[in-house]
Design an enzyme around this catalytic site. Structure first.
Site, mmCIF file in Angstrom:
data_model
loop_
_atom_site.group_PDB
_atom_site.id
_atom_site.type_symbol
_atom_site.label_atom_id
_atom_site.label_comp_id
_atom_site.label_asym_id
_atom_site.label_seq_id
_atom_site.Cartn_x
_atom_site.Cartn_y
_atom_site.Cartn_z
ATOM 1 C CG ASP A 58 41.688 34.913 -68.152
ATOM 2 O OD1 ASP A 58 40.538 34.585 -68.536
ATOM 3 O OD2 ASP A 58 41.950 36.020 -67.664
ATOM 4 C CG LEU A 63 40.156 27.949 -74.857
ATOM 5 C CD1 LEU A 63 41.038 28.273 -73.672
ATOM 6 C CD2 LEU A 63 38.684 27.976 -74.419
ATOM 7 C CE1 TYR A 147 28.397 34.121 -61.277
ATOM 8 C CE2 TYR A 147 26.333 34.186 -60.072
ATOM 9 C CZ TYR A 147 27.356 33.460 -60.642
ATOM 10 O OH TYR A 147 27.353 32.089 -60.573
ATOM 11 C CB THR A 177 25.746 24.048 -55.056
ATOM 12 O OG1 THR A 177 24.739 24.165 -56.060
ATOM 13 C CG2 THR A 177 26.260 22.629 -55.049
ATOM 14 N NE ARG A 188 29.729 30.225 -52.628
ATOM 15 C CZ ARG A 188 29.764 29.830 -53.889
ATOM 16 N NH1 ARG A 188 28.748 30.034 -54.683
ATOM 17 N NH2 ARG A 188 30.809 29.239 -54.375
HETATM 18 N N1 UDP Z 1 24.783 35.576 -45.496
HETATM 19 C C1 UDP Z 1 24.789 35.794 -44.131
HETATM 20 N N2 UDP Z 1 25.991 35.754 -43.488
HETATM 21 C C2 UDP Z 1 27.165 35.466 -44.106
HETATM 22 C C3 UDP Z 1 27.150 35.230 -45.493
HETATM 23 C C4 UDP Z 1 25.944 35.301 -46.166
HETATM 24 O O1 UDP Z 1 23.751 36.043 -43.516
HETATM 25 O O2 UDP Z 1 28.212 35.434 -43.420
HETATM 26 C C5 UDP Z 1 23.487 35.623 -46.196
HETATM 27 C C6 UDP Z 1 23.459 36.502 -47.439
HETATM 28 O O3 UDP Z 1 23.154 37.829 -47.102
HETATM 29 C C7 UDP Z 1 22.368 35.828 -48.248
HETATM 30 C C8 UDP Z 1 22.471 34.358 -47.867
HETATM 31 O O4 UDP Z 1 23.193 34.321 -46.633
HETATM 32 O O5 UDP Z 1 21.106 36.311 -47.855
HETATM 33 C C9 UDP Z 1 23.187 33.504 -48.878
HETATM 34 O O6 UDP Z 1 24.367 34.166 -49.198
HETATM 35 P P1 UDP Z 1 25.511 33.530 -50.091
HETATM 36 O O7 UDP Z 1 26.651 34.491 -50.095
HETATM 37 O O8 UDP Z 1 25.793 32.162 -49.612
HETATM 38 O O9 UDP Z 1 24.936 33.379 -51.570
HETATM 39 P P2 UDP Z 1 23.770 34.059 -52.417
HETATM 40 O O10 UDP Z 1 22.649 33.098 -52.311
HETATM 41 O O11 UDP Z 1 23.398 35.392 -51.823
HETATM 42 O O12 UDP Z 1 24.334 34.174 -53.761
#
Ligand code: UDP
Length: 318
Positions: A58, A63, A147, A177, A188
């Site tokens: 971690d 480190l 974040y 990405t 995501r």
């Molecule tokens: N999103 C969605 N359905 C999912 C997961 C994400 O509609 O099952 C949407 C989320 O609300 C965002 C976009 O897709 O508007 C991209 O989300 P992600 O979690 O990939 O990353 P972010 O760009 O928000 O960091």
């Protein structure tokens, strides 16, 4: 040429691709990861390479690395909203304490340093597309603040080490990405949509799906990072694909490329979810002579191939 490279978060999605790239370039690669979101599976093929070493650690702790280092790529951090909402304190710690430890190491080894920053430093942007000069619209006490602010602090710390200690540093602001070795259950949009489509389940679109993102294929991001390390440019550089798409359109495209019968289920939009996002890559174009090469359909098809192979072993969501 970078002879000895340390990659923190090297067992993660982007980190493991960087391990592969630097091994291919002939470098000796040391990967450090606490495996909180990364996985040994991502780096398993490298273990037979004598130029590769892995340490489970971690980086928020003191480190120590034996021998010299030429380059440090600091990629350790939860990066998917689902992950950092589940690990808010760890996310703040790795962005602040972790970045401090890794910069200290870079200073003692006289190594070049690259920070994996993010489009999240722009928050819910009021300028569109986002240029590096845009200062952002971040809610420090919002859910995503853990974040966003950790990465903003990390950028400030990198610049302070650069200015005060003369370390050669880089800041890559990485936009969305995707590609092989993404965790299927990282929460995501694309991993969710792809696994749902492959299983014939409804695709969970948050809100009405009109929010936009610009998805960049992993190979293009890796190339951009590689080129950035060859420059002397210390300021932030956007890396992403300006091909902006609404989330609903992306969901429909996944259904169509998979050939799935899945429908779409609309769910509540998470708090602080940015409405738009698109990188202005004018700087990367001129500085790195870099533009993304992989179009959305090609990238999606390559990603699908990986997910199809892995779907059998993956646990189901919910
Ligand atoms: N999103 C969605 N359905 C999912 C997961 C994400 O509609 O099952 C949407 C989320 O609300 C965002 C976009 O897709 O508007 C991209 O989300 P992600 O979690 O990939 O990353 P972010 O760009 O928000 O960091």
């Amino acid at each position: 040429m970078h002879d000895r490279v340390l990659i923190t978060g090297g067992a993660g999605f982007i980190g493991s691709h960087l391990c592969a790239r630097f091994l291919k370039e002939g470098a000796e690669v040391t990967c450090i990861d606490n495996l909180s979101t990364g996985s040994l599976e991502n780096i398993a093929p490298f273990f037979e390479n004598e130029r590769f070493t892995f340490t489970k650690y971690d980086v928020t702790q003191y480190l120590h690395v034996e021998g010299g280092l030429d380059l440090i790529l600091h990629f350790a951090s939860p990066a998917s909203p689902a992950d950092y909402l589940e690990m808010p304190i760890q996310t703040l710690k790795v962005g602040s304490l972790g970045t401090h430890k890794v910069l200290g190491l870079a200073k003692s080894k006289k190594a070049r340093f690259l920070l994996a920053s993010t489009s999240e430093v722009y928050g819910d942007p009021l300028q569109h597309p986002q240029k590096e000069t845009y200062l952002g619209n971040v809610d420090p006490v919002g859910l995503r603040g853990v974040y966003d602010e950790a990465k903003r602090f990390a950028e400030a710390l990198v610049m302070a080490y650069h200015r005060n200690h003369g370390i050669r540093t880089h800041i890559a602001r990485i936009f969305n990405t995707y590609g092989p070795f993404m965790r299927m259950d990282d929460g995501r949009a694309l991993p969710n949509f792809i696994t749902q489509a492959l299983r014939g389940e409804p695709l969970t679109v948050y809100g009405d799906g009109s929010q936009t993102r610009s998805f960049c294929y992993i190979d293009d991001i890796v190339e951009g990072i590689f080129r950035l390390c060859q420059t002397d440019y210390a300021g932030p550089v956007n890396l992403g694909n300006p091909d902006e798409v609404s989330i609903i359109e992306m969901a429909r495209m996944v259904i169509s490329r998979v050939g799935s019968r899945s429908g779409i289920e609309f769910m509540e939009l998470p708090e602080g979810d940015p409405v738009v996002r698109q990188p202005d890559i004018t700087l990367a174009r001129s500085l790195l002579h870099w533009v993304p090469q992989v179009d959305r359909q090609t990238g999606l098809d390559r990603t699908l191939e990986y997910f199809r192979k892995h779907i059998e072993d993956a646990p189901r969501n919910g």
